[in-house]
Write an enzyme that holds these catalytic residues in place. Structure first.
Site, mmCIF file in Angstrom:
data_model
loop_
_atom_site.group_PDB
_atom_site.id
_atom_site.type_symbol
_atom_site.label_atom_id
_atom_site.label_comp_id
_atom_site.label_asym_id
_atom_site.label_seq_id
_atom_site.Cartn_x
_atom_site.Cartn_y
_atom_site.Cartn_z
ATOM 1 N N ASP A 204 0.918 -0.964 -0.108
ATOM 2 C CA ASP A 204 -0.065 0.091 -0.080
ATOM 3 C C ASP A 204 0.897 1.299 -0.016
ATOM 4 O O ASP A 204 2.195 1.084 0.114
ATOM 5 C CB ASP A 204 -0.986 -0.167 1.164
ATOM 6 C CG ASP A 204 -2.258 0.734 0.666
ATOM 7 O OD1 ASP A 204 -2.506 1.788 0.112
ATOM 8 O OD2 ASP A 204 -3.377 0.036 1.216
ATOM 9 N N GLY A 230 4.209 1.446 -1.935
ATOM 10 C CA GLY A 230 4.301 1.524 -3.234
ATOM 11 C C GLY A 230 3.143 2.039 -3.898
ATOM 12 O O GLY A 230 2.146 2.339 -3.153
ATOM 13 N N ASP A 231 3.138 2.155 -5.106
ATOM 14 C CA ASP A 231 1.801 3.018 -6.057
ATOM 15 C C ASP A 231 1.443 1.780 -7.027
ATOM 16 O O ASP A 231 1.930 1.397 -7.940
ATOM 17 C CB ASP A 231 2.276 4.047 -6.511
ATOM 18 C CG ASP A 231 1.049 4.656 -7.467
ATOM 19 O OD1 ASP A 231 0.233 4.083 -7.543
ATOM 20 O OD2 ASP A 231 1.203 5.918 -7.717
ATOM 21 N N PHE A 232 0.149 1.284 -6.543
ATOM 22 C CA PHE A 232 -0.224 -0.128 -7.564
ATOM 23 C C PHE A 232 -0.491 0.466 -8.884
ATOM 24 O O PHE A 232 -0.459 -0.323 -9.981
ATOM 25 C CB PHE A 232 -1.382 -0.649 -6.851
ATOM 26 C CG PHE A 232 -2.483 -0.014 -6.760
ATOM 27 C CD1 PHE A 232 -3.051 1.140 -7.281
ATOM 28 C CD2 PHE A 232 -3.147 -0.191 -5.263
ATOM 29 C CE1 PHE A 232 -4.369 1.678 -6.758
ATOM 30 C CE2 PHE A 232 -4.296 0.324 -4.981
ATOM 31 C CZ PHE A 232 -4.936 1.293 -5.741
ATOM 32 N N HIS A 249 -13.506 -1.062 -6.698
ATOM 33 C CA HIS A 249 -14.562 -0.099 -6.481
ATOM 34 C C HIS A 249 -14.238 1.159 -6.504
ATOM 35 O O HIS A 249 -15.051 2.218 -6.664
ATOM 36 C CB HIS A 249 -15.826 -0.805 -5.397
ATOM 37 C CG HIS A 249 -15.429 -0.395 -4.255
ATOM 38 N ND1 HIS A 249 -16.366 -0.237 -2.983
ATOM 39 C CD2 HIS A 249 -14.117 -0.266 -3.494
ATOM 40 C CE1 HIS A 249 -15.805 0.186 -2.112
ATOM 41 N NE2 HIS A 249 -14.497 0.103 -2.071
#
Length: 342
Positions: A204, A230-232, A249
């Site tokens: 996350d 991190g950045d997904f 969602h």
């Protein structure tokens, strides 16, 4: 064309009850925020005792509790005392089934933005963006003081409605399981608690992962659960099984395609995808997924989706939907499993 129906007095009263929802939610927020429900968890108390314990005004508190007795949250106990009902116990702090932190999060981060819902309906711009002047995720990044209660609210879901959907569920085979957008790691910890041969990764944002370290340490699972920041949208860790719990969602289809694409890039052929989400119901029946979709409409660019819409998203990234594992009747959540076939 038949004439429009004329509402009965009962229907008018029902509409007024629905319209008063903003007052009721604020009343419940006050009960949660001042920990009145938590104080009552030990047994009935007089209004004076409650006011002293919670640092509130006795007259105002007594009136609030009388109102909430009509909503089934508390019950009168003698002349000047109140007891907590089973419904009210859902606002007690740190007990199984509690949604106290969800109540606080909604009222402190969602309530005010919904005053701009009419802007959303007119323009398609999320109400939160109109209210804050920037997307909700960006606003939240600039106001990290709200992140701990949001993480706790997600844990409320994990040990409440999500837990009901996860009961008896086993992840597909695979040594390493990565929880992408895993917040405090509570869902992954729940799923791997009795599988000591498997390793987990909670992935996350940088400002979120401290909550995961604390949660996993408290669960006694820090030795086999790695936490990565991190950045997904950019990259995700390699794993055999990928878990997305109420992540998709939050995002529109283009953004979801990017998330799933990063997973497909990092995953080996045959990797499994497990998605825990609300699946939007069809027809006119009442269903929690419809109210959750209203939340998405007002707060972010995302949406709740039908099963066919999830299948199309998966296929676009090379995943084939294998099965849907429905939750119990009283849970809005379902589990979707897919396999990377491309």
């Amino acid at each position: 064309m038949p004439p429009a129906p004329t509402p009965s007095s009962e229907q008018s009263m029902e509409m007024l009850r629905l319209l008063s929802g903003f007052q009721q939610s604020q009343a419940l927020y006050a009960l949660a925020k001042f920990d009145v429900a938590t104080a009552l968890h030990g047994g009935p108390m007089t209004v004076a005792e409650l006011a002293k314990t919670t640092g509130t005004d006795a007259d105002a508190l007594g009136r609030l509790l009388h109102v909430l007795s009509g909503m089934g949250v508390v019950a009168h106990h003698g002349a000047d005392a109140f007891a907590l009902t089973p419904l009210g116990s859902t606002l007690v702090a740190d007990v199984p089934g509690s949604v106290r932190d969800m109540a606080i999060m909604w009222m402190e981060t969602h309530y005010a933005p919904f005053s701009e819902l009419r802007t959303t309906i007119r323009t398609g711009v999320p109400a939160a963006t109109a209210h804050f002047g920037q997307p909700f995720a960006e606003w939240l990044g600039a106001h990290p003081e709200h992140i701990p209660v949001m993480a706790s609210a997600m844990a409320n879901l994990t040990y409440g409605p999500k837990d009901a959907a996860l009961a008896g569920y086993r992840l597909p085979p695979g040594e390493v399981v990565a929880d992408i957008g895993g917040a405090d790691g509570s869902v992954l910890a729940r799923l791997l608690a009795d599988e000591p041969g498997r390793r987990g990764i909670v992935f996350d944002l940088e400002q979120v992962v401290p909550t995961a370290h604390a949660r996993l340490a408290g669960e006694g699972m820090a030795d086999r659960m790695e936490v990565q920041a991190g950045d997904f949208f950019e990259s995700v860790p390699a794993a055999d099984v990928y878990l997305l719990s109420t992540v998709l969602h939050d995002w529109d289809d283009v953004s979801c395609a990017r998330i799933l694409g990063r997973i497909a890039e990092a995953a080996p052929h045959g990797a499994r995808l497990v998605v825990l989400e609300t699946v939007l119901s069809e027809g006119d029946e009442p269903h929690p997924s419809k109210l959750l979709d209203l939340t998405m409409l007002g707060m972010v660019s995302g949406r709740e989706r039908r099963e066919t819409e999830f299948a199309a998203l998966f296929a676009g990234a090379g995943f084939t939907l294998d099965r849907r594992v429905p939750g119990p009747v009283d849970s809005p959540f379902a589990i979707l499993e897919a396999t990377l076939t491309r």
